[in-house]
Structures are given as C-alpha cells and as structure tokens.
Enzyme design. Sequence first.
Site, PDB file in Angstrom:
ATOM      1  N   LYS A 131      -0.918  -4.435   2.941  1.00 22.55           N
ATOM      2  CA  LYS A 131      -1.556  -4.941   4.167  1.00 22.55           C
ATOM      3  C   LYS A 131      -2.241  -6.285   3.892  1.00 22.55           C
ATOM      4  CE  LYS A 131      -4.119  -1.199   4.632  1.00 22.55           C
ATOM      5  NZ  LYS A 131      -3.656  -0.447   3.438  1.00 22.55           N
ATOM      6  N   ARG A 178      -3.202  -4.071  -9.596  1.00 24.32           N
ATOM      7  CA  ARG A 178      -3.744  -5.122  -8.726  1.00 24.32           C
ATOM      8  C   ARG A 178      -4.938  -5.844  -9.366  1.00 24.32           C
ATOM      9  NH1 ARG A 178      -5.388  -3.774  -2.738  1.00 24.32           N
ATOM     10  NH2 ARG A 178      -6.410  -2.010  -3.739  1.00 24.32           N
TER      11      ARG A 178
HETATM   12  P1  AP5 Z   1      -9.391  -1.425   1.768  1.00 20.47           P
HETATM   13  O1  AP5 Z   1      -9.843  -2.609   1.032  1.00 20.47           O
HETATM   14  O2  AP5 Z   1      -8.944  -1.574   3.189  1.00 20.47           O
HETATM   15  O3  AP5 Z   1      -8.288  -0.698   0.894  1.00 20.47           O
HETATM   16  P2  AP5 Z   1      -6.930   0.076   1.311  1.00 20.47           P
HETATM   17  O4  AP5 Z   1      -6.615   0.330   2.729  1.00 20.47           O
HETATM   18  O5  AP5 Z   1      -7.000   1.272   0.467  1.00 20.47           O
HETATM   19  O6  AP5 Z   1      -5.867  -0.927   1.080  1.00 20.47           O
HETATM   20  P3  AP5 Z   1      -5.680  -1.749  -0.180  1.00 20.47           P
HETATM   21  O7  AP5 Z   1      -6.514  -3.009  -0.074  1.00 20.47           O
HETATM   22  O8  AP5 Z   1      -5.865  -0.911  -1.384  1.00 20.47           O
HETATM   23  O9  AP5 Z   1      -4.112  -2.042  -0.092  1.00 20.47           O
HETATM   24  P4  AP5 Z   1      -3.307  -3.092   0.743  1.00 20.47           P
HETATM   25  O10 AP5 Z   1      -2.400  -2.363   1.683  1.00 20.47           O
HETATM   26  O11 AP5 Z   1      -4.155  -4.192   1.327  1.00 20.47           O
HETATM   27  O12 AP5 Z   1      -2.402  -3.663  -0.435  1.00 20.47           O
HETATM   28  P5  AP5 Z   1      -2.391  -5.083  -1.155  1.00 20.47           P
HETATM   29  O13 AP5 Z   1      -1.762  -6.098  -0.228  1.00 20.47           O
HETATM   30  O14 AP5 Z   1      -3.713  -5.443  -1.760  1.00 20.47           O
HETATM   31  O15 AP5 Z   1     -10.532  -0.310   1.790  1.00 20.47           O
HETATM   32  C1  AP5 Z   1     -11.294   0.014   0.642  1.00 20.47           C
HETATM   33  C2  AP5 Z   1     -12.338   1.064   1.007  1.00 20.47           C
HETATM   34  O16 AP5 Z   1     -13.225   0.552   2.044  1.00 20.47           O
HETATM   35  C3  AP5 Z   1     -11.781   2.369   1.608  1.00 20.47           C
HETATM   36  O17 AP5 Z   1     -11.373   3.279   0.613  1.00 20.47           O
HETATM   37  C4  AP5 Z   1     -13.005   2.861   2.413  1.00 20.47           C
HETATM   38  O18 AP5 Z   1     -13.962   3.439   1.566  1.00 20.47           O
HETATM   39  C5  AP5 Z   1     -13.587   1.568   2.974  1.00 20.47           C
HETATM   40  N1  AP5 Z   1     -13.019   1.223   4.299  1.00 20.47           N
HETATM   41  C6  AP5 Z   1     -12.287   0.104   4.621  1.00 20.47           C
HETATM   42  N2  AP5 Z   1     -11.940   0.110   5.915  1.00 20.47           N
HETATM   43  C7  AP5 Z   1     -12.455   1.269   6.434  1.00 20.47           C
HETATM   44  C8  AP5 Z   1     -12.419   1.856   7.744  1.00 20.47           C
HETATM   45  N3  AP5 Z   1     -11.746   1.270   8.758  1.00 20.47           N
HETATM   46  N4  AP5 Z   1     -13.044   3.035   7.918  1.00 20.47           N
HETATM   47  C9  AP5 Z   1     -13.725   3.629   6.912  1.00 20.47           C
HETATM   48  N5  AP5 Z   1     -13.797   3.147   5.651  1.00 20.47           N
HETATM   49  C10 AP5 Z   1     -13.170   1.953   5.420  1.00 20.47           C
HETATM   50  O19 AP5 Z   1      -1.340  -4.767  -2.312  1.00 20.47           O
HETATM   51  C11 AP5 Z   1      -1.681  -3.906  -3.378  1.00 20.47           C
HETATM   52  C12 AP5 Z   1      -1.094  -4.475  -4.688  1.00 20.47           C
HETATM   53  O20 AP5 Z   1       0.329  -4.454  -4.625  1.00 20.47           O
HETATM   54  C13 AP5 Z   1      -1.481  -5.939  -4.970  1.00 20.47           C
HETATM   55  O21 AP5 Z   1      -1.668  -6.084  -6.343  1.00 20.47           O
HETATM   56  C14 AP5 Z   1      -0.268  -6.742  -4.494  1.00 20.47           C
HETATM   57  O22 AP5 Z   1      -0.126  -7.953  -5.225  1.00 20.47           O
HETATM   58  C15 AP5 Z   1       0.872  -5.769  -4.777  1.00 20.47           C
HETATM   59  N6  AP5 Z   1       1.952  -5.875  -3.791  1.00 20.47           N
HETATM   60  C16 AP5 Z   1       1.840  -6.055  -2.451  1.00 20.47           C
HETATM   61  N7  AP5 Z   1       3.050  -6.064  -1.874  1.00 20.47           N
HETATM   62  C17 AP5 Z   1       3.954  -5.827  -2.868  1.00 20.47           C
HETATM   63  C18 AP5 Z   1       5.375  -5.685  -2.920  1.00 20.47           C
HETATM   64  N8  AP5 Z   1       6.139  -5.791  -1.812  1.00 20.47           N
HETATM   65  N9  AP5 Z   1       5.959  -5.431  -4.120  1.00 20.47           N
HETATM   66  C19 AP5 Z   1       5.226  -5.333  -5.257  1.00 20.47           C
HETATM   67  N10 AP5 Z   1       3.875  -5.468  -5.276  1.00 20.47           N
HETATM   68  C20 AP5 Z   1       3.248  -5.699  -4.091  1.00 20.47           C
END
Ligand code: AP5
Length: 216
Positions: free
Chosen positions: A13, A127
Amino acid sequence: MIVVLLGPPGGGKGTQAVGLAASLGVVHVSTGDLLRAHLAAHTPLGVAAEAYMSRGELVPDETVIDMVRARLAEPDAAPGAVLDGFPRTVAQAEALGRLLLETGRTPAHAILLDVPRADLIRRLTGRRVCRAAGHPYHVEFKPPRREGVCDVDQSELYQRADDTIATVTNRLEVYDRETAPLIGYYQALGRLTTIEAGGTPAEVTARLAGRVSDLR
Ligand code: AP5
C-alpha cells in the site's frame, strides 16, 4: 475523490500510494505514518497508540477516525486523498462513509492489493523505512542506492519495531479478523477494484495504472 487502498500488512500500500496519489492529483494519507509521527513527537495520542502498535493490534477506532477527519479537513486534501491503512474496520468504513456524505464528497472507491500470503512475511521482515518520511525500501526487492540511506531525502533507514516475525504474525491475524471483511463491504457497495499485487513493484504499478482511469 477519495480512494481507499485496501490490503494486508506488506501488501504494498505504502509503496504504491505515493505514485497513485500523484497520478490522481490528490494527497497520500497513511494512518500508520500519522500515528508514527505522533509517536516520534511523544504526543498524548502517540503515547496512547504505542502499546497497540508495538503488539500489532489496532488503535481504537475513535482515535483514528478523529485523526483522519482532521487530516481530510486540511486545505491540501480538498481535491481528495489516497487513504493508506484506513479504514481498517467496518466501524471505520461506516464513519468514513458518513464523513464523506456530511462534507458533500463522492463515496470512496476501494482498491484491493491482492498478494499471495507467502510473499507477505518476506516483504515485511526485509523492509526498511526512512526516518524523515517513511519512504519504504526492501533489503532484497528495493534496496536503496547507498546502503542505510534514503534515496529521496538522505535520512537514515531503519527497521520498524512492528516488523519482527512475532508481531507480523499477529498483524496478519488482525487483518484477517478485522480488515478483510471490508472487501465484502466495498464489493456490496459496487465500489471495489481488485489488483493482482504479486510480482515486482513496477509490475504492480503498471497494473494499477491500467485501472486508474476507471476511477476518474
Ligand atoms: P501501517 O503502517 O498502516 O501498517 P500496515 O497496514 O500493516 O501496512 P504496512 O505499512 O506494513 O504495509 P504496506 O502495505 O504499506 O506495504 P509496503 O508498501 O511498506 O500500520 C501500522 C500500525 O498502525 C497498525 O498495526 C496499527 O497498530 C496502527 N494503525 C494504522 N492505521 C490504523 C487504523 N486505520 N486503525 C487502527 N490502527 C491503525 O511494502 C512492504 C515491503 O515490501 C517494503 O519493504 C516494500 O519495499 C516491499 N514491497 C512492496 N511491494 C513489493 C513488491 N511488489 N514486490 C516485492 N517487494 C515489495
């Protein structure tokens, strides 16, 4: 225009949201980034949120809804926003729907990034993000040009505290229980687009770009 990026932790995302927001001419709003900024600034909200975030649990709905309401009221969000990580529960989705109705905006359109479960743990544990703005990198799939340094703003890269294997496992369980029901929620409203989000980041960006015109 309000676009909700739906998908599991590690679904890409944050990686896709910046380019998507730029192509739509709207701001990128990540509730995770907003909460981490509160945490770094030691605000009362950040202090209260830390315990939930470090366990991979969701921060209470009211806190997050108030935060998003305030962010969407800022002038730069007037043309719209790509919401990354919000809503995450049906209660949050209903609150967003009410907010958009009250403020005369079009209902949100959700885009689901659908990623094979096996890819997620590898993506998350590898990451690294930058201190200044949370720009995401990956030790294997998206390394920075200079090790440990952000390509965009030259700030230090670090591993998020909630990217350990134990916390990642809980975050995936919380996603299945609390957030996955939103797929059916937006589908029933006729407001869901699903993107197959396996493969490289560039391949996902290309698939997303092919569907963006549907949203305009
Ligand atoms: P948040 O920061 O929103 O974390 P998340 O939803 O768990 O999502 P991530 O940031 O972990 O993943 P992402 O989908 O953004 O992936 P990314 O692009 O970084 O939330 C953290 C915490 O905050 C929650 O646990 C909660 O406690 C709280 N919170 C937040 N919003 C909330 C809400 N609305 N309500 C309640 N609590 C809330 O990619 C991940 C990795 O993969 C990176 O290293 C990237 O380089 C790599 N990557 C990306 N795409 C690819 C691909 N196609 N191939 C290979 N690698 C890839």
